[in-house]
Motif scaffolding. Sequence first.
Motif, PDB file in Angstrom:
ATOM      1  N   ARG A 415       1.014  -1.226   0.087  1.00 36.86           N
ATOM      2  CA  ARG A 415      -0.078   0.009   0.084  1.00 36.86           C
ATOM      3  C   ARG A 415       0.979   1.335   0.070  1.00 36.86           C
ATOM      4  N   VAL A 416       1.698   1.235   0.846  1.00 34.40           N
ATOM      5  CA  VAL A 416       2.789   2.408   0.973  1.00 34.40           C
ATOM      6  C   VAL A 416       3.456   2.592  -0.506  1.00 34.40           C
ATOM      7  N   GLU A 417       3.843   1.257  -1.056  1.00 37.90           N
ATOM      8  CA  GLU A 417       4.507   1.267  -2.468  1.00 37.90           C
ATOM      9  C   GLU A 417       3.662   2.055  -3.591  1.00 37.90           C
ATOM     10  N   LEU A 418       2.504   1.716  -3.439  1.00 35.34           N
ATOM     11  CA  LEU A 418       1.485   2.102  -4.247  1.00 35.34           C
ATOM     12  C   LEU A 418       1.143   3.761  -4.256  1.00 35.34           C
ATOM     13  N   GLN A 419       0.971   4.039  -2.791  1.00 36.59           N
ATOM     14  CA  GLN A 419       0.843   5.578  -2.561  1.00 36.59           C
ATOM     15  C   GLN A 419       2.104   6.314  -3.176  1.00 36.59           C
ATOM     16  N   GLU A 420       3.300   5.921  -2.693  1.00 31.63           N
ATOM     17  CA  GLU A 420       4.224   6.765  -3.378  1.00 31.63           C
ATOM     18  C   GLU A 420       4.191   6.723  -5.007  1.00 31.63           C
ATOM     19  N   VAL A 422       1.833   6.650  -6.937  1.00 29.09           N
ATOM     20  CA  VAL A 422       0.574   7.543  -7.181  1.00 29.09           C
ATOM     21  C   VAL A 422       1.151   9.012  -7.050  1.00 29.09           C
ATOM     22  N   GLU A 423       1.753   9.174  -5.948  1.00 25.63           N
ATOM     23  CA  GLU A 423       2.076  10.559  -5.720  1.00 25.63           C
ATOM     24  C   GLU A 423       3.073  11.141  -6.529  1.00 25.63           C
ATOM     25  N   LEU A 424       4.040  10.213  -7.101  1.00 25.72           N
ATOM     26  CA  LEU A 424       5.050  10.537  -8.093  1.00 25.72           C
ATOM     27  C   LEU A 424       4.314  10.772  -9.347  1.00 25.72           C
ATOM     28  N   ASP A 425       3.344  10.034  -9.770  1.00 33.31           N
ATOM     29  CA  ASP A 425       2.579  10.024 -10.805  1.00 33.31           C
ATOM     30  C   ASP A 425       1.722  11.417 -11.115  1.00 33.31           C
ATOM     31  N   LEU A 426       1.382  11.667  -9.900  1.00 33.84           N
ATOM     32  CA  LEU A 426       0.642  13.145  -9.745  1.00 33.84           C
ATOM     33  C   LEU A 426       1.390  14.135 -10.000  1.00 33.84           C
ATOM     34  N   GLU A 427       2.525  14.181  -9.585  1.00 34.16           N
ATOM     35  CA  GLU A 427       3.686  15.106  -9.580  1.00 34.16           C
ATOM     36  C   GLU A 427       3.983  15.230 -11.310  1.00 34.16           C
ATOM     37  N   GLU A 428       4.194  14.137 -11.752  1.00 35.88           N
ATOM     38  CA  GLU A 428       4.576  14.105 -13.193  1.00 35.88           C
ATOM     39  C   GLU A 428       3.474  14.681 -14.241  1.00 35.88           C
ATOM     40  N   ARG A 429       2.329  14.436 -13.836  1.00 38.00           N
ATOM     41  CA  ARG A 429       0.884  14.898 -14.312  1.00 38.00           C
ATOM     42  C   ARG A 429       0.400  15.987 -13.704  1.00 38.00           C
ATOM     43  N   GLY A 430       1.423  17.019 -13.695  1.00 40.40           N
ATOM     44  CA  GLY A 430       0.830  18.214 -13.059  1.00 40.40           C
ATOM     45  C   GLY A 430       0.044  19.024 -13.948  1.00 40.40           C
ATOM     46  N   GLU A 431      -0.096  18.812 -15.322  1.00 41.71           N
ATOM     47  CA  GLU A 431      -0.827  19.618 -16.222  1.00 41.71           C
ATOM     48  C   GLU A 431      -2.263  19.217 -16.265  1.00 41.71           C
ATOM     49  N   GLN A 432      -2.307  17.722 -16.125  1.00 40.78           N
ATOM     50  CA  GLN A 432      -3.490  17.270 -16.043  1.00 40.78           C
ATOM     51  C   GLN A 432      -4.356  17.712 -14.781  1.00 40.78           C
ATOM     52  N   THR A 433      -3.673  17.657 -13.620  1.00 34.38           N
ATOM     53  CA  THR A 433      -4.222  17.975 -12.292  1.00 34.38           C
ATOM     54  C   THR A 433      -4.825  19.570 -12.167  1.00 34.38           C
ATOM     55  N   ARG A 434      -3.751  20.181 -12.943  1.00 32.09           N
ATOM     56  CA  ARG A 434      -4.114  21.994 -13.012  1.00 32.09           C
ATOM     57  C   ARG A 434      -5.268  22.083 -14.092  1.00 32.09           C
ATOM     58  N   GLU A 435      -5.349  21.355 -15.110  1.00 27.36           N
ATOM     59  CA  GLU A 435      -6.398  21.600 -15.866  1.00 27.36           C
ATOM     60  C   GLU A 435      -7.834  21.002 -15.196  1.00 27.36           C
ATOM     61  N   ALA A 436      -7.739  19.966 -14.650  1.00 24.64           N
ATOM     62  CA  ALA A 436      -8.993  19.675 -13.735  1.00 24.64           C
ATOM     63  C   ALA A 436      -9.487  20.553 -12.737  1.00 24.64           C
ATOM     64  N   THR A 437      -8.566  20.628 -11.999  1.00 23.91           N
ATOM     65  CA  THR A 437      -8.821  21.878 -10.864  1.00 23.91           C
ATOM     66  C   THR A 437      -9.246  23.323 -11.345  1.00 23.91           C
ATOM     67  N   TRP A 438      -8.466  23.731 -12.442  1.00 23.72           N
ATOM     68  CA  TRP A 438      -8.813  25.149 -12.786  1.00 23.72           C
ATOM     69  C   TRP A 438     -10.103  25.083 -13.429  1.00 23.72           C
ATOM     70  N   LEU A 439     -10.545  24.046 -14.322  1.00 29.39           N
ATOM     71  CA  LEU A 439     -11.941  23.975 -14.781  1.00 29.39           C
ATOM     72  C   LEU A 439     -13.001  23.886 -13.779  1.00 29.39           C
ATOM     73  N   PHE A 440     -12.755  22.853 -12.919  1.00 27.11           N
ATOM     74  CA  PHE A 440     -13.731  22.923 -11.607  1.00 27.11           C
ATOM     75  C   PHE A 440     -13.962  24.292 -11.010  1.00 27.11           C
ATOM     76  N   SER A 441     -12.680  24.927 -10.549  1.00 29.51           N
ATOM     77  CA  SER A 441     -12.714  26.091 -10.159  1.00 29.51           C
ATOM     78  C   SER A 441     -13.648  27.093 -10.712  1.00 29.51           C
ATOM     79  N   GLN A 442     -13.326  27.427 -11.968  1.00 32.81           N
ATOM     80  CA  GLN A 442     -14.222  28.225 -12.992  1.00 32.81           C
ATOM     81  C   GLN A 442     -15.638  27.737 -13.009  1.00 32.81           C
ATOM     82  N   PHE A 443     -15.861  26.584 -13.057  1.00 35.56           N
ATOM     83  CA  PHE A 443     -17.382  26.485 -12.998  1.00 35.56           C
ATOM     84  C   PHE A 443     -18.050  26.755 -11.614  1.00 35.56           C
TER      85      PHE A 443
END
Length: 580
Positions: A415-420, A422-443
């Motif tokens: 579980r710890v290995e998977l969390q790490e 996923v956290e690393l992947d989220l950092e690498e996919r910063g553009e995708q998380t920014r796009e989703a967060t920004w759209l939701f915020s605007q809506f």
Amino acid sequence: MLRRLSADDPRFRTVDFRPGLNLLVAETRPGAAKTDSRNGTGKSSLVELLHFTLGSRPLKGSLPTRPGIRNTLFTLWMDWPGQDDGIGVSRRGAQPGIVLTDLAGADDGGLFAFRHAREMPLPEWTAWIESDLFRLPPDHPGVSGRALLSLLVRRVGSHAFNDPVRTYPQQSAAEAAANLAYLLGLDWRLASGYRDLAAREATRKQLRSAMNDPTWNQVVGTTADLRGKIIVAEGDVERLRREVAEFRVVPAYEELQRRADELDQKVRSLPEQDVIDRRNLADLRRAVDEANDPDTAYVDAVYRELGVTLPDRVHQSFEDVRGFHASIVRNRRRYLADEITETEARIAERERERARLGAQLTETLTALREGGALDGLTALQQLLAQKQAALEALRKQHETAQFVEASQREITAKRVELQEAVELDLEERGEQTREATWLFSQFARRLYGQDRDAYLTIRAGTSSLEITAHVDSRDSVGINKMVIFCLDLTAAVIAHRHGRGPDFLVHDSHLFDGVDDRQVTEALALASEVAAEEGLQYVVTFNSDKLQRARLGGFDPSPYLIEPRLNDTFDDGGLFGFRF
């Protein structure tokens, strides 16, 4: 985009869709009382029929299987990748496993293309949806086309408006997050890894609970006991393998077996005959000893003592008698001697027969011992197969026992290995998380004001990828419903932009229950603008009174109204054109 929903029942009121915002309105008939309801007009039924034509498996008693309409053929026309003229898909509740598709054939360069209808099983249709509408790869564990459609076409009957991420209460957080992650462009494979861990943890808990049952050791056992049993079972299997390899099939095995039985019977009968002959032989020898010449001398002595002198004639008679008796004794001795010789010969012959039969019996038994009949080989092979199956079962039990007895630290470590990861992947996919967060915020800010905090939190949790929507609002009435609206619109826009989803989003009027009129007005205006800008189709059902309040709030619904106009007329005002 969706084009048309129709049925082969002429009473059904065909629904024609258009690009952009589509408002299907349920109106109140003139003279209706305030207590009259429009719940039976068919607003939610539209959503159910869309799901049905798009591959849902209807449960017993669900809308398409009800007696009044189960034989009705419902058809949905819609745009489809690679089909300029779109595709038609038809199903009926009486045959839920069969899907009829109507699509254009390949253009062969002639003047006209052609269309053809095709009947296919439901799994093939859902596979089309996954590959063509959602671009899912052939292997997509944890994510399915039906689950993705449930996010884009939420159903009130599944309680899909209770949670922004889950589309039904029993859905696991890991599964729900994995499907939403796919639409948002996150690593859905990592997200679905939580699902595997959750399944493993649930299995472990169940087995650990079962270990407290006294019958556990009888069914599974401990690893130590099972290791011992496996060693013994492996020895049995190896022994049987050798016996099968060394087995020699004797063609006349049954005949040899019968021969051995006959020889054994003969050998057993010889001693009985010997006993009889040896007893007779003893009697014969005793008879020989008793066979002596008669003694007549005592006769003369007796007569002399009496003073009687026997004449010569009498003496001659005694001599004749004595000679006669001597002849008899000689003949008897000769007869007895012949009988003794024959008896001894029989005994000697049986001794030789015994030796001969013993040699034959030994030879026969050796052949039987070294080989066997084909049936014997088959039985030996069957026994080997049974032993091998039992050994394999023991090994499975050993694996189960090892799994149960394994420390929780192993699952925790994974579980710890998977969390790490996923956290690393989220950092690498910063553009995708920014796009989703920004759209939701605007809506969300469009609905609740620019001074409100509104954002998405996406992080690696302990049991799932956690996607949480936050909207800071002092007025909490209907806030959860509008969070769902904003999150669904965000997912639909991003999925369509990047080719991971279709170009439509459908909401039932229940989404707006309990929502303030101002937010309803802003939501409709926002949906119309986003749909036009992004090339989307947004279909939503509404009650006329709530739509009227939106009109008063500054939103003009007129350009977005679609046919038919539903009402609460008892006979034909609803979607189906009749009550059932």
